[in-house]
Write a protein that holds these residues in place. Structure first.
Motif, PDB file in Angstrom:
ATOM      1  N   MET A 152       0.821  -1.197   0.000  1.00  0.00           N
ATOM      2  CA  MET A 152       0.000   0.000   0.000  1.00  0.00           C
ATOM      3  C   MET A 152       0.863   1.259   0.000  1.00  0.00           C
ATOM      4  SD  MET A 152      -3.062   0.721  -0.255  1.00  0.00           S
ATOM      5  CE  MET A 152      -4.424   1.688   0.181  1.00  0.00           C
ATOM      6  N   LYS A 153       2.004   1.229   0.625  1.00  0.00           N
ATOM      7  CA  LYS A 153       2.876   2.400   0.683  1.00  0.00           C
ATOM      8  C   LYS A 153       3.373   2.789  -0.710  1.00  0.00           C
ATOM      9  CE  LYS A 153       2.901   2.941   5.104  1.00  0.00           C
ATOM     10  NZ  LYS A 153       2.287   4.067   5.748  1.00  0.00           N
ATOM     11  N   LEU A 154       3.631   1.802  -1.578  1.00  0.00           N
ATOM     12  CA  LEU A 154       4.096   2.093  -2.934  1.00  0.00           C
ATOM     13  C   LEU A 154       3.008   2.816  -3.722  1.00  0.00           C
ATOM     14  CD1 LEU A 154       6.238   1.872  -5.117  1.00  0.00           C
ATOM     15  CD2 LEU A 154       5.285  -0.356  -5.721  1.00  0.00           C
ATOM     16  N   ILE A 155       1.773   2.384  -3.544  1.00  0.00           N
ATOM     17  CA  ILE A 155       0.655   3.043  -4.235  1.00  0.00           C
ATOM     18  C   ILE A 155       0.510   4.482  -3.752  1.00  0.00           C
ATOM     19  CG2 ILE A 155      -1.853   3.042  -4.520  1.00  0.00           C
ATOM     20  CD1 ILE A 155      -1.689  -0.026  -4.473  1.00  0.00           C
ATOM     21  N   GLU A 156       0.639   4.686  -2.435  1.00  0.00           N
ATOM     22  CA  GLU A 156       0.554   6.041  -1.889  1.00  0.00           C
ATOM     23  C   GLU A 156       1.682   6.911  -2.439  1.00  0.00           C
ATOM     24  OE1 GLU A 156       0.567   5.604   2.333  1.00  0.00           O
ATOM     25  OE2 GLU A 156      -1.482   4.814   2.379  1.00  0.00           O
ATOM     26  N   LEU A 157       2.877   6.357  -2.559  1.00  0.00           N
ATOM     27  CA  LEU A 157       4.014   7.101  -3.100  1.00  0.00           C
ATOM     28  C   LEU A 157       3.747   7.518  -4.544  1.00  0.00           C
ATOM     29  CD1 LEU A 157       6.953   8.122  -2.823  1.00  0.00           C
ATOM     30  CD2 LEU A 157       7.664   5.890  -3.695  1.00  0.00           C
ATOM     31  N   ILE A 158       3.255   6.582  -5.348  1.00  0.00           N
ATOM     32  CA  ILE A 158       2.959   6.888  -6.753  1.00  0.00           C
ATOM     33  C   ILE A 158       1.863   7.951  -6.854  1.00  0.00           C
ATOM     34  CG2 ILE A 158       2.013   5.919  -8.890  1.00  0.00           C
ATOM     35  CD1 ILE A 158       3.473   3.280  -8.103  1.00  0.00           C
ATOM     36  N   LEU A 159       0.809   7.785  -6.062  1.00  0.00           N
ATOM     37  CA  LEU A 159      -0.280   8.772  -6.074  1.00  0.00           C
ATOM     38  C   LEU A 159       0.209  10.152  -5.639  1.00  0.00           C
ATOM     39  CD1 LEU A 159      -3.236   6.679  -4.612  1.00  0.00           C
ATOM     40  CD2 LEU A 159      -3.031   7.562  -6.941  1.00  0.00           C
ATOM     41  N   ASN A 160       1.051  10.197  -4.614  1.00  0.00           N
ATOM     42  CA  ASN A 160       1.570  11.482  -4.144  1.00  0.00           C
ATOM     43  C   ASN A 160       2.459  12.145  -5.177  1.00  0.00           C
ATOM     44  OD1 ASN A 160       0.424  12.046  -1.569  1.00  0.00           O
ATOM     45  ND2 ASN A 160       1.631  10.396  -0.696  1.00  0.00           N
ATOM     46  N   ILE A 161       3.274  11.375  -5.881  1.00  0.00           N
ATOM     47  CA  ILE A 161       4.137  11.949  -6.911  1.00  0.00           C
ATOM     48  C   ILE A 161       3.294  12.503  -8.061  1.00  0.00           C
ATOM     49  CG2 ILE A 161       5.881  11.407  -8.663  1.00  0.00           C
ATOM     50  CD1 ILE A 161       7.128   9.496  -6.559  1.00  0.00           C
ATOM     51  N   LEU A 162       2.299  11.723  -8.508  1.00  0.00           N
ATOM     52  CA  LEU A 162       1.410  12.211  -9.564  1.00  0.00           C
ATOM     53  C   LEU A 162       0.643  13.447  -9.103  1.00  0.00           C
ATOM     54  CD1 LEU A 162       0.032   8.860 -11.005  1.00  0.00           C
ATOM     55  CD2 LEU A 162       1.526  10.497 -12.167  1.00  0.00           C
ATOM     56  N   TRP A 163       0.167  13.419  -7.865  1.00  0.00           N
ATOM     57  CA  TRP A 163      -0.546  14.564  -7.291  1.00  0.00           C
ATOM     58  C   TRP A 163       0.343  15.803  -7.293  1.00  0.00           C
ATOM     59  CZ3 TRP A 163      -5.191  16.167  -5.445  1.00  0.00           C
ATOM     60  CH2 TRP A 163      -5.193  17.269  -4.601  1.00  0.00           C
ATOM     61  N   LEU A 164       1.583  15.622  -6.880  1.00  0.00           N
ATOM     62  CA  LEU A 164       2.533  16.731  -6.803  1.00  0.00           C
ATOM     63  C   LEU A 164       2.695  17.392  -8.162  1.00  0.00           C
ATOM     64  CD1 LEU A 164       4.454  17.919  -4.621  1.00  0.00           C
ATOM     65  CD2 LEU A 164       6.217  16.461  -5.569  1.00  0.00           C
ATOM     66  N   VAL A 165       2.823  16.566  -9.192  1.00  0.00           N
ATOM     67  CA  VAL A 165       3.027  17.089 -10.546  1.00  0.00           C
ATOM     68  C   VAL A 165       1.754  17.741 -11.091  1.00  0.00           C
ATOM     69  CG1 VAL A 165       3.509  16.400 -12.927  1.00  0.00           C
ATOM     70  CG2 VAL A 165       4.871  15.457 -11.061  1.00  0.00           C
ATOM     71  N   LEU A 166       0.609  17.100 -10.885  1.00  0.00           N
ATOM     72  CA  LEU A 166      -0.630  17.583 -11.494  1.00  0.00           C
ATOM     73  C   LEU A 166      -1.201  18.819 -10.806  1.00  0.00           C
ATOM     74  CD1 LEU A 166      -2.396  14.192 -12.271  1.00  0.00           C
ATOM     75  CD2 LEU A 166      -1.280  15.746 -13.880  1.00  0.00           C
ATOM     76  N   CYS A 167      -1.177  18.866  -9.480  1.00  0.00           N
ATOM     77  CA  CYS A 167      -1.802  20.024  -8.834  1.00  0.00           C
ATOM     78  C   CYS A 167      -1.253  20.335  -7.450  1.00  0.00           C
ATOM     79  CB  CYS A 167      -3.312  19.843  -8.764  1.00  0.00           C
ATOM     80  SG  CYS A 167      -3.841  18.444  -7.802  1.00  0.00           S
ATOM     81  N   GLY A 168      -0.499  19.459  -6.838  1.00  0.00           N
ATOM     82  CA  GLY A 168      -0.064  19.666  -5.464  1.00  0.00           C
ATOM     83  C   GLY A 168       0.808  20.882  -5.258  1.00  0.00           C
ATOM     84  N   ILE A 169       1.742  21.087  -6.162  1.00  0.00           N
ATOM     85  CA  ILE A 169       2.656  22.221  -6.019  1.00  0.00           C
ATOM     86  C   ILE A 169       1.882  23.533  -6.082  1.00  0.00           C
ATOM     87  CG2 ILE A 169       4.522  23.486  -7.163  1.00  0.00           C
ATOM     88  CD1 ILE A 169       5.743  20.798  -7.888  1.00  0.00           C
ATOM     89  N   TRP A 170       0.964  23.630  -7.050  1.00  0.00           N
ATOM     90  CA  TRP A 170       0.239  24.893  -7.242  1.00  0.00           C
ATOM     91  C   TRP A 170      -0.686  25.196  -6.067  1.00  0.00           C
ATOM     92  CZ3 TRP A 170       3.347  26.519 -10.498  1.00  0.00           C
ATOM     93  CH2 TRP A 170       3.831  25.706 -11.506  1.00  0.00           C
ATOM     94  N   MET A 171      -1.358  24.171  -5.571  1.00  0.00           N
ATOM     95  CA  MET A 171      -2.258  24.405  -4.445  1.00  0.00           C
ATOM     96  C   MET A 171      -1.457  24.728  -3.178  1.00  0.00           C
ATOM     97  SD  MET A 171      -5.199  24.454  -5.703  1.00  0.00           S
ATOM     98  CE  MET A 171      -5.935  24.836  -4.133  1.00  0.00           C
ATOM     99  N   ALA A 172      -0.347  24.044  -2.971  1.00  0.00           N
ATOM    100  CA  ALA A 172       0.487  24.329  -1.803  1.00  0.00           C
ATOM    101  C   ALA A 172       1.030  25.753  -1.860  1.00  0.00           C
ATOM    102  CB  ALA A 172       1.619  23.318  -1.701  1.00  0.00           C
ATOM    103  N   LEU A 173       1.368  26.231  -3.058  1.00  0.00           N
ATOM    104  CA  LEU A 173       1.839  27.612  -3.194  1.00  0.00           C
ATOM    105  C   LEU A 173       0.768  28.615  -2.762  1.00  0.00           C
ATOM    106  CD1 LEU A 173       3.889  27.603  -6.506  1.00  0.00           C
ATOM    107  CD2 LEU A 173       4.730  28.012  -4.189  1.00  0.00           C
ATOM    108  N   GLY A 174      -0.494  28.310  -3.034  1.00  0.00           N
ATOM    109  CA  GLY A 174      -1.582  29.180  -2.579  1.00  0.00           C
ATOM    110  C   GLY A 174      -1.603  29.291  -1.065  1.00  0.00           C
ATOM    111  N   TYR A 175      -1.407  28.159  -0.388  1.00  0.00           N
ATOM    112  CA  TYR A 175      -1.381  28.170   1.074  1.00  0.00           C
ATOM    113  C   TYR A 175      -0.143  28.888   1.604  1.00  0.00           C
ATOM    114  CZ  TYR A 175      -5.353  25.023   1.231  1.00  0.00           C
ATOM    115  OH  TYR A 175      -6.601  24.490   1.103  1.00  0.00           O
TER     116      TYR A 175
END
Length: 133
Positions: free
Chosen positions: A1-24
């Motif tokens: 399960m940890k590998l899936i979470e890692l993959i999801l987090n990396i994809l999230w980071l690229v797709l929208c995580g960085i931009w939303m975190a910058l807003g915060y």
């Protein structure tokens, strides 16, 4: 399960995580400059870390958070929460347009409540025992 979470987090980071975190982070900087809103800045940075790497973590109510957190959340909602929630909503729309983006669109929508009312909540690992929260 940890590998899936890692993959999801990396994809999230690229797709929208960085931009939303910058807003915060921008919201936190504004709160730190205004000095009396430093507690809001700290909460904003806590959420920025959560928004940057959300899979495998969740939020829970902090025990002992009462009226001050409620009043702070109302102030946060008026000045910062609504536009951060709007950012999550607008970011989720293009994500829903692709099959790969659908889980990330749902994740964005699930972040709206904490963007509206961040005070009195803690970010914890999802595998942490309920009693330890």
């Amino acid at each position: 399960m940890k590998l899936i979470e890692l993959i999801l987090n990396i994809l999230w980071l690229v797709l929208c995580g960085i931009w939303m975190a910058l807003g915060y982070v921008v919201a936190a900087i504004i709160c730190f400059v205004l000095i009396v809103t430093i507690p809001f800045g700290i909460a904003s940075l806590r959420i920025a870390g959560y928004v940057l790497w959300p899979f495998g973590r969740t939020t829970v109510e902090r025990s002992g958070a009462g009226a001050p957190s409620f009043i702070g959340n109302v102030i946060w909602l008026i000045f910062a929460g609504w536009w951060l929630a709007l950012g999550h909503l607008l970011t989720s729309i293009p994500l829903f347009l692709s099959i790969i983006g659908i889980p990330f669109g749902w994740a964005n929508l699930k972040l709206i409540p904490i963007s509206l009312m961040p005070l009195g909540r803690d970010v914890v690992a999802t595998d942490e025992r309920f009693g330890a929260r």
